[in-house]
Write an enzyme that holds these catalytic residues in place. Structure first.
Site, short mmCIF file in Angstrom:
data_model
loop_
_atom_site.label_atom_id
_atom_site.label_comp_id
_atom_site.label_asym_id
_atom_site.label_seq_id
_atom_site.Cartn_x
_atom_site.Cartn_y
_atom_site.Cartn_z
N ASP A 1 0.87 -1.18 0.00
CA ASP A 1 0.00 0.00 0.00
C ASP A 1 0.90 1.22 0.00
O ASP A 1 1.71 1.40 0.92
CB ASP A 1 -0.89 0.02 1.24
CG ASP A 1 -1.97 -1.05 1.21
OD1 ASP A 1 -2.33 -1.49 0.10
OD2 ASP A 1 -2.46 -1.43 2.29
N ASP B 1 -13.61 -3.58 -1.34
CA ASP B 1 -13.43 -3.26 0.07
C ASP B 1 -14.79 -3.36 0.73
O ASP B 1 -15.71 -2.59 0.40
CB ASP B 1 -12.86 -1.85 0.25
CG ASP B 1 -11.45 -1.72 -0.31
OD1 ASP B 1 -10.75 -2.74 -0.39
OD2 ASP B 1 -11.06 -0.59 -0.68
#
Length: 276
Positions: free
Chosen positions: A11, A130
């Site tokens: 990330d 998500d």
């Protein structure tokens, strides 16, 4: 049984690898180029590179960083964040990515998934989801939203889709969206539980199993790995095809070799020779 994949996730926020807990409390985890080269040498099967603030900041993903990372690795590289068009996807593939991950853009423009899959091939298109567990308030709150009736939350919905780095609830059922994304032409799904992300307490196995049983394309489990056993559970109980993790790899808690050896000892077919 098909070979299972072990995938570190990078990330990235403004050029640095970061890691948070349930998408908040972000802390630095290193340089993406150095970590990519390290994971390649350690035996990772693939790498996932996500620019986690590109969508919310409405900016392009960092092409130069992706080019530099791709030069460090000889394993498949998936890149996501800030991709909004077929032209964006082309630029990313030309920069060295093997696959692209679409999240916010796929929700806002589902046709992009179909167009990209047709143009580049389904094997290049990953739809990232998500998801967060629904409460009754979530279902009531989104009854009046302008959402495709085939995707809207209902009384049976277990998880809601979020976009823009986990900031925006969409009133969309995660399982319904997973099936729709597969129908649109996605080659894989990257499923992240916002509830378990960074908690190191294990993946959301119910979420993984429900989605895995509902689609015919590979599912990558994400969010919550704390031990090698958690990865095994995601593959066995969650029926995932691959396991993605960040914290346990970035901070050296459980190296990739250790994880692969553990999975092999428990009967999971893995790529390469596991070495702790």
């Amino acid at each position: 049984m098909l070979t299972k994949r072990v995938i570190p996730c990078l990330d990235v926020d403004r050029g640095r690898v970061v890691k948070g807990v349930s998408f908040v409390n972000i802390r630095d985890a290193g340089d993406p180029r150095e970590l990519a080269a390290f994971y390649d040498s350690e035996g990772a099967d693939e790498l996932v590179f996500l620019d986690i603030t590109a969508s919310v900041d409405a900016r392009d993903i960092m092409i130069e960083v992706v080019k530099q990372v791709s030069e460090q690795v000889f394993i498949p590289l998936t890149v996501g964040g800030g991709l909004r068009s077929v032209a964006d996807i082309r630029r990313m593939l030309e920069a060295g990515a093997d696959k692209v991950s679409l999240n916010t853009a796929a929700i806002e423009n589902p046709q992009l998934v179909s167009e990209a899959s047709e143009f580049f091939g389904a094997q290049c298109i990953v739809v990232a989801i998500d998801a967060k567990r629904c409460s009754d308030d979530d279902r009531i709150e989104h009854l009046e939203r302008d959402v495709d009736s085939g995707l809207a939350l209902d009384e049976q919905s277990g998880w809601q889709v979020y976009t823009r780095g986990g900031r925006t609830p969409m009133g969309i059922d995660a399982v319904k969206w997973a099936k729709r994304a597969a129908d649109l032409g996605a080659g894989e799904l990257l499923v992240t539980s916002m509830d378990t992300d960074g908690q190191l307490s294990g993946y959301d196995l119910d979420l993984l199993r429900t989605i895995s049983e509902g689609v015919t394309i590979p599912v990558i489990a994400s969010g919550g790995a704390g031990t090698p056993q958690h990865l095994l559970e995601a593959l066995e109980e969650g029926k995932a095809d691959a396991v993605l993790a960040a914290s346990i790899f970035h901070y050296g808690t459980h190296p990739i070799g250790e994880v692969k050896e553990y999975l092999a000892k428990h009967g999971m077919p893995i790529r390469g020779k596991p070495t702790a």
